[in-house]
Design an enzyme around this catalytic site. Structure first.
Site, mmCIF file in Angstrom:
data_model
loop_
_atom_site.group_PDB
_atom_site.id
_atom_site.type_symbol
_atom_site.label_atom_id
_atom_site.label_comp_id
_atom_site.label_asym_id
_atom_site.label_seq_id
_atom_site.Cartn_x
_atom_site.Cartn_y
_atom_site.Cartn_z
ATOM 1 N N PRO A 117 0.817 -1.213 0.000
ATOM 2 C CG PRO A 117 0.196 -0.802 2.233
ATOM 3 C CD PRO A 117 0.979 -1.768 1.363
ATOM 4 C CG ASN A 120 1.518 1.694 6.806
ATOM 5 O OD1 ASN A 120 1.703 2.698 7.473
ATOM 6 N ND2 ASN A 120 0.361 1.041 6.831
ATOM 7 C CB CYS A 251 -5.725 -0.511 8.961
ATOM 8 S SG CYS A 251 -4.644 -1.948 9.075
ATOM 9 C CD GLU A 341 -9.739 2.009 7.534
ATOM 10 O OE1 GLU A 341 -8.791 1.413 8.066
ATOM 11 O OE2 GLU A 341 -10.141 1.757 6.372
#
Length: 488
Positions: A117, A120, A251, A341
């Protein structure tokens, strides 16, 4: 035409990388534990040595987070992960149970596809390379295009170190022309044994639908419940530390705070004292428009950004020293942005009558998004912690610790990992913090202990006895003597 050429180049590059990775993995599979461990140590040392340079590159390229925190993440991905896995036996015979005559042998899965991703990037590359190599696998990385430069540099750093330590060429590969078509080819190729997917929901779903075995993680959306017995000042400190770490890009970071009505005033006062800014209804409405896009996905404009950047974006006037933006909320749902989120320093704040109602609210939040991932409870009441443990649809219930650092195993004794399984409830194939044993198959060698006759049911003494007259002592004695003689 140029786009088509790029897709074709990407697909061909992937095929070449997989071919080299397969050849390299065959050599890794023949290596001793000592040789594998030397390669793993070299990769960990290189990741740690270049932690600052790679952190700054990732921050500069993506605009996400804080480079100072990314240094910590790179150190965690190299040093902490290495310390956890260094003494694991992952080659050859793992266990030999002489009593039950069962032997267990480690079998590498083969070539792994590592999807990386942009939140990170460098730390995830280091971590995935370490756990793949430790289990005797090769790995081919598919970088997020928005973090391509920093990912390529990370792979270069660890690849060079691995080669010097005796790693076969091709064991650590990376796509330099990342396209959707190329990544699709990587995930569906017959010579790829497993996909290790960390990223957005769409990408993880694509991994699971590829036909190749996959370990993927769904979104997090962890609530943090501050129960009335908690040390409120410490609980708020932990939440603030966690939510501001790398501007909330991990996350496992908290997304909502849930409190009981009896302690609301004390919690609000403590958040304000530690740099939390409670938005008015009008301000919350303005910011809410920037949290989600029209299609219901998180707005990348806020991801990993500073409070100042987000406030400017939403035209908010916030006090100097503000660390986290907090919005009071009463609703949960796909169209309620604060209940979703938010990989940024933004929190929802819920107030419930008692801990039972707070428990149900946390379940509602998690079932809305983030089921199977992580939640946090701050409490000194062991019975309430136990009740939460029995009911919450999460794979990690963290107690009295920051969500971000506790979930990845930095402040807890969980396996240090940057890929956190969400279990079946979260659409994942495992609920583990992923380590080398998730990337191994176990071959079991089992010796026979019984014969066919041993499996047949033996007539019970009771059934035989039921056919005789228990009042006839001579007949009873004869039956017992016959049973004894049969066994001699």
């Amino acid at each position: 035409m140029e786009t088509l050429d790029k897709d074709l180049r990407s697909i061909q590059e992937v095929r070449n990388l997989i071919k080299k990775a397969k050849e390299a993995q065959a050599k890794l599979a023949e290596m001793s534990q000592e040789k594998i461990d030397a390669i793993v140590k070299a990769v960990a040392d290189a990741g740690y040595e270049h932690r600052e340079k790679l952190a700054k590159m990732a921050n500069e390229e993506t605009g996400f987070g804080r480079w100072q925190d990314k240094i910590i993440k790179n150190a965690f991905a190299s040093k902490n992960v290495y310390e956890w896995i260094k003494d694991m036996k992952t080659v050859g015979i793992l266990k030999d149970d002489k009593a039950n005559k069962v032997m267990e042998v480690a079998v590498p899965v083969g070539v792994i596809a590592g999807l990386i991703p942009s939140t990170n990037p460098t730390s995830t590359v280091i971590y995935k390379a370490l756990i793949a190599l430790k289990a005797g696998n090769s790995i081919v990385f598919s970088p997020h295009p928005n973090a391509l430069k920093s990912i390529l540099e990370t792979v270069k750093v660890i690849h060079e170190a691995a080669i010097k330590a005796g790693c076969p060429e091709g064991a650590i590969g990376v796509m330099t022309v990342p396209t959707i078509q190329g990544t699709d080819q990587l995930m569906k190729h017959n010579d790829v044994a497993l996909i290790l997917a960390t990223g957005g929901t769409a990408m993880v779903k694509a991994a699971y639908s590829s036909g190749t075995p996959a370990i993927g993680v769904g979104p997090g959306n962890g609530p943090a419940f501050i129960e009335k017995s908690a040390n409120i000042a410490l609980a708020v400190k932990r939440i603030m530390d966690s939510k501001t770490f790398d501007n909330g890009t991990i996350c496992a970071s908290e997304q909502s705070v849930v409190v009981e009505a009896c302690s609301k005033d004390a919690v609000v006062a403590e958040f304000k004292k530690q740099g939390g800014y409670f938005l008015s209804q009008e301000e919350a409405a303005k910011l809410g428009k920037f949290i989600m896009r029209a299609n219901g996905t998180m707005n990348p404009q806020i991801v990993g950004r500073s409070v100042e950047h987000i406030a400017k974006l939403a035209d908010l006037d916030i006090p100097a020293g503000t660390r986290v933006l907090i919005a009071e909320e009463t609703r949960v749902g796909r169209n309620v942005p604060y209940s979703r989120e938010k990989l940024a320093p933004i929190l929802a704040f819920y107030t419930e009558d008692n801990w039972e109602a707070a428990c149900e609210r946390c379940i509602e939040i998690l079932n809305g998004e983030g089921a199977g991932h992580t939640m946090v409870i701050h409490s000194e009441n062991e019975e309430i912690v136990r009740q939460f443990a029995l009911k919450k649809p999460v794979s990690r219930l963290l107690v009295n610790t920051p969500g971000t650092l506790g979930g990845i195993g930095a402040t807890t004794a969980l396996a240090p990992a940057l890929t956190l399984g969400c279990g079946a409830v979260g659409g994942s194939s495992t609920s583990d913090n992923i380590d080398p044993f998730n990337l191994l198959n176990i071959r079991r060698i089992a010796y026979g202990l019984k014969e066919m006759e041993d499996l047949a049911e033996q007539p019970a003494l009771q059934s035989e006895a039921s056919s005789i007259d228990l009042g006839d002592k001579e007949q009873l004695i004869n039956m017992i003597v016959n049973r004894i003689l049969e066994k001699m």
